[in-house]
Design a protein around this motif. Structure first.
Motif, PDB file in Angstrom:
ATOM      1  N   GLY A   1      34.069   0.820 -13.752  1.00  0.00           N
ATOM      2  CA  GLY A   1      33.183   1.811 -13.175  1.00  0.00           C
ATOM      3  C   GLY A   1      32.612   1.455 -11.819  1.00  0.00           C
ATOM      4  N   VAL A   2      33.150   0.420 -11.171  1.00  0.00           N
ATOM      5  CA  VAL A   2      32.662  -0.008  -9.859  1.00  0.00           C
ATOM      6  C   VAL A   2      33.577   0.556  -8.780  1.00  0.00           C
ATOM      7  CG1 VAL A   2      32.099  -1.973  -8.383  1.00  0.00           C
ATOM      8  CG2 VAL A   2      31.718  -2.113 -10.856  1.00  0.00           C
ATOM      9  N   ARG A   3      32.987   1.203  -7.791  1.00  0.00           N
ATOM     10  CA  ARG A   3      33.746   1.876  -6.747  1.00  0.00           C
ATOM     11  C   ARG A   3      33.809   1.008  -5.483  1.00  0.00           C
ATOM     12  NH1 ARG A   3      30.640   7.508  -6.478  1.00  0.00           N
ATOM     13  NH2 ARG A   3      29.238   6.179  -5.272  1.00  0.00           N
ATOM     14  N   VAL A   4      34.935   1.079  -4.794  1.00  0.00           N
ATOM     15  CA  VAL A   4      35.120   0.335  -3.545  1.00  0.00           C
ATOM     16  C   VAL A   4      35.532   1.322  -2.461  1.00  0.00           C
ATOM     17  CG1 VAL A   4      36.378  -1.500  -2.359  1.00  0.00           C
ATOM     18  CG2 VAL A   4      35.772  -1.758  -4.783  1.00  0.00           C
ATOM     19  N   VAL A   5      34.801   1.304  -1.366  1.00  0.00           N
ATOM     20  CA  VAL A   5      35.029   2.233  -0.258  1.00  0.00           C
ATOM     21  C   VAL A   5      35.221   1.438   1.030  1.00  0.00           C
ATOM     22  CG1 VAL A   5      34.013   4.076   1.135  1.00  0.00           C
ATOM     23  CG2 VAL A   5      33.630   4.037  -1.341  1.00  0.00           C
ATOM     24  N   ILE A   6      36.195   1.850   1.820  1.00  0.00           N
ATOM     25  CA  ILE A   6      36.444   1.229   3.130  1.00  0.00           C
ATOM     26  C   ILE A   6      35.980   2.188   4.223  1.00  0.00           C
ATOM     27  CG2 ILE A   6      38.167   0.230   4.676  1.00  0.00           C
ATOM     28  CD1 ILE A   6      40.002  -0.020   2.182  1.00  0.00           C
ATOM     29  N   ILE A   7      35.205   1.677   5.162  1.00  0.00           N
ATOM     30  CA  ILE A   7      34.778   2.456   6.332  1.00  0.00           C
ATOM     31  C   ILE A   7      35.522   1.911   7.549  1.00  0.00           C
ATOM     32  CG2 ILE A   7      32.838   3.163   7.786  1.00  0.00           C
ATOM     33  CD1 ILE A   7      32.627   4.291   4.999  1.00  0.00           C
ATOM     34  N   GLU A   8      36.159   2.799   8.297  1.00  0.00           N
ATOM     35  CA  GLU A   8      36.953   2.401   9.461  1.00  0.00           C
ATOM     36  C   GLU A   8      36.396   3.052  10.722  1.00  0.00           C
ATOM     37  OE1 GLU A   8      41.247   2.033   7.131  1.00  0.00           O
ATOM     38  OE2 GLU A   8      40.633   3.954   7.977  1.00  0.00           O
TER      39      GLU A   8
END
Length: 274
Positions: free
Chosen positions: A168-175
Motif C-alpha cells: 500500500g505504499v506509493r512511489v512517485v517520480i517528479i521530473e
C-alpha cells in the motif's frame, strides 16, 4: 482524521521550500529538513518544524528520522528533494566529488527511504516522492555525474514502486525541467571551476551559456509550480508514476521518447553546439 506528517528534504530553498509551503497549506504537519537550518526561519514562522539533516552523514539521517518518529509517531509522506548538480568533464572531476554526488543524490535518498519504510509498510499506507529531473531521462555534455545520479533515481524509483505496491505504499517520480533556483548557479560554478580552462574549456563556456539562458529566461519555472505538482500527487487517490513538470520538461522528454538515440544526439549537440 489525524493530520498527516510529511518530511521534505532540501527545504532551505527552491523546490524544497516551495513544497513545504504547499503541504502546509494542504493541512499537513511538515518537517522541513536541510543542512542550513538558519535559512528556514520563514518556514518555521509559517508552521513547519525545522530540523538539521546532512545526507552524507548516516548519523544525521538516523537522528532526524528518530526525532520525527518520537515526536509525531510516524511519517506518512517522504519527499526526497535534496540534491545538487555537479558539472564538469568526467576526466577533470575528482572521483571523490563523483562519490559525493551519489551520496547526496542517491544514497542519502535511499537511506532515508529505508528508515521510513517500516512504519509505512506496517500501516499499509504512505507516499514516497522522489524528485528526479528531466535530466534523469536525457543527457548533456559535461554533466556525466549529475545525469548518472538522476538516471539512478529513476531506476530505483521504478523498481521500488513495484516492490512496495503489495504494502500500500506509493512511489512517485517528479521530473522538473529548468527551475529558477540556486541549483543552476551551483552547477554553472562547478562546471567552470573544473572545466573552464584546459581541453574542455570551449564546451564548458557553451554549456554555461545554455544554463544562463534556460534557467533565467521565460522558459524557467518558479519553484512553486513544482511544489504544487508534488502536493497534487500526494493528495491524489491514484497518482501517476511520474510527472514531467514545467521548465521545458514535457517537450524535452517527449522528444526523447520520439527520437532514436542518434537523432536525439544531434538535437543535444545542436543545443550545446558541441
Amino acid at each position: 482524521m489525524q493530520q498527516q506528517v510529511a518530511l521534505v528534504t532540501g527545504a532551505s530553498s527552491g523546490i524544497g521550500e516551495a513544497t513545504v509551503r504547499a503541504l502546509l497549506t494542504a493541512g499537513f504537519t511538515v518537517y522541513a529538513a536541510a543542512r542550513r537550518t538558519e535559512r528556514m526561519q520563514g518556514l518555521a514562522d509559517d508552521g513547519a518544524r525545522v530540523l538539521a539533516l546532512d545526507l552524507t552523514d548516516d548519523a544525521s539521517i538516523t537522528a532526524a528520522v528518530a526525532a520525527i518518529l518520537a515526536e509525531a509517531g510516524g511519517i506518512d509522506v517522504l519527499v526526497n528533494n535534496a540534491g545538487y548538480g555537479s558539472y564538469g568533464s568526467l576526466e577533470e572531476v575528482p572521483i571523490e566529488e563523483g562519490r559525493r554526488q551519489f551520496e547526496v543524490n542517491v544514497f542519502g535518498l535511499a537511506r532515508l527511504t529505508q528508515l521510513v519504510l517500516p512504519g509505512m509498510r506496517e500501516r499499509r499506507s504512505g507516499t514516497i516522492v522522489n524528485v528526479s529531473s528531466m535530466g534523469g531521462k536525457f543527457y548533456e555534455p559535461l554533466g556525466t555525474w549529475y545525469h548518472a545520479t538522476k538516471f539512478a533515481v529513476e531506476g530505483l524509483s521504478d523498481s521500488l514502486r513495484i516492490e512496495l505496491r503489495p504494502f500500500g505504499v506509493r512511489v512517485v517520480i517528479i521530473e522538473p525541467g529548468a527551475v529558477r533556483s540556486e541549483w543552476s548557479g551551483i552547477a554553472r560554478d562547478t562546471l567552470l571551476a573544473r572545466s573552464g580552462t584546459g581541453p574542455y574549456a570551449k564546451y564548458a563556456r557553451r554549456v554555461a551559456g545554455v544554463f544562463a539562458l534556460s534557467y533565467r529566461g521565460t522558459l524557467a519555472a518558479k519553484p512553486e509550480a513544482i511544489g504544487a505538482a508534488i502536493r497534487d500527487a500526494v493528495l491524489s487517490e491514484r497518482p501517476r508514476p511520474r510527472y514531467a513538470v514545467a521548465g521545458g520538461a514535457p517537450i524535452v522528454l517527449f522528444l526523447r521518447r520520439l527520437l532514436p538515440d542518434r537523432a536525439f544526439d544531434l538535437f543535444v549537440r545542436a543545443v550545446y553546439r558541441h
